[in-house]
Motif scaffolding. Structure first.
Motif, PDB file in Angstrom:
ATOM      1  N   ASP A  22       0.822  -1.221  -0.116  1.00  0.00           N
ATOM      2  CA  ASP A  22      -0.062  -0.003   0.055  1.00  0.00           C
ATOM      3  C   ASP A  22       0.799   1.420   0.076  1.00  0.00           C
ATOM      4  N   ASP A  23       1.930   1.185   0.710  1.00  0.00           N
ATOM      5  CA  ASP A  23       2.941   2.551   0.755  1.00  0.00           C
ATOM      6  C   ASP A  23       3.495   2.818  -0.565  1.00  0.00           C
ATOM      7  N   ALA A  74       1.077   4.220  -2.744  1.00  0.00           N
ATOM      8  CA  ALA A  74       0.506   5.653  -2.492  1.00  0.00           C
ATOM      9  C   ALA A  74       1.300   6.585  -3.089  1.00  0.00           C
ATOM     10  N   ASP A  75       2.596   6.064  -3.825  1.00  0.00           N
ATOM     11  CA  ASP A  75       3.222   7.130  -4.283  1.00  0.00           C
ATOM     12  C   ASP A  75       2.916   7.144  -5.652  1.00  0.00           C
ATOM     13  N   ARG A 105      -5.297   0.699  -5.413  1.00  0.00           N
ATOM     14  CA  ARG A 105      -5.464   1.524  -4.111  1.00  0.00           C
ATOM     15  C   ARG A 105      -6.837   1.374  -3.721  1.00  0.00           C
TER      16      ARG A 105
END
Length: 212
Positions: A89-90, A93-94, A211
């Motif tokens: 997820d991180d 997120a970008d 996402r």
């Protein structure tokens, strides 16, 4: 750059990449080594395993996120036996893209692997269908993709796997023109404006899908 704690896999990847004309600037076996190597060399792309010392859980993913924090947009292709969605997820997120996640056991064609690697290095995305399926389990209310038709969702799912328009048309047994029409509809419904480059809009659409 290659990061994998298993020395045989690490060295095997190095030799494979060199056979295809790549220069491997460093090969490491720890998350800290990954962060240091990306910061020092700023490689065109890093191939990273998920599970590395000391706990052999998700150090590789955490290190990849930290490496991209220090070197914004650094291309990373996760290559693992496991799907770990937390730090994925991180990465997603970008919004800059240049990320991928493939499963070692499902890579059956070296040319396809290299094509995926090149796509990530060029700023695109490539995700194994099983990774996509695991990420989709987390789908929440308020889904930004709710306005898409079933066919548009299908096309977007294949885009997430790194499929080109001709490949999508073959898989769905439709014309390339029909695929292009579906993709235009996806861009419009997701608010991705025509003044952005098509490759950029494609990456943004895939990231929104993963996402959601």
């Amino acid at each position: 750059m290659v990061a994998d704690d298993a020395v045989l896999i690490r060295e095997g990847l190095v030799r494979l990449l060199e056979e295809f004309g790549c220069e491997v600037v460093e090969a490491v076996g720890t998350g800290d080594g990954l962060v240091e190597a990306v910061t020092a060399h700023r490689p065109d792309v890093s191939v990273v395993d998920v599970r590395m010392p000391p706990s052999f859980t998700d150090e590789g993913l955490k290190a990849a996120v930290e490496a991209r924090r220090r070197v914004p947009g650094a291309p990373v292709l996760i290559l693992s036996q496991y799907v770990e969605v937390s730090y994925a997820d991180d990465l997603l997120a970008d919004a800059r893209g240049a990320v991928g996640y493939l499963l070692k056991d499902r890579v059956v064609d070296v040319e396809e692997f290299m094509e995926g690697l090149r796509r990530v290095a060029a700023g695109g995305t490539v995700f194994d269908p099983q990774v996509v399926a695991q990420l989709m389990v987390r789908r929440r209310r308020g889904d930004p993709l709710a306005s898409l038709t079933p066919r548009e969702r299908e096309v977007l799912g294949l885009m997430a796997e790194g499929r080109s328009n001709p490949a999508i048309s073959r898989l769905l047994v439709v014309t390339e023109g029909a695929v292009e029409k579906h993709i235009r509809g996806i861009f419009t419904k997701l608010g991705l404006h025509a003044d952005d480059a098509d490759q950029h809009r494609r990456v943004q659409a895939v990231l929104a899908y993963l996402r959601s």
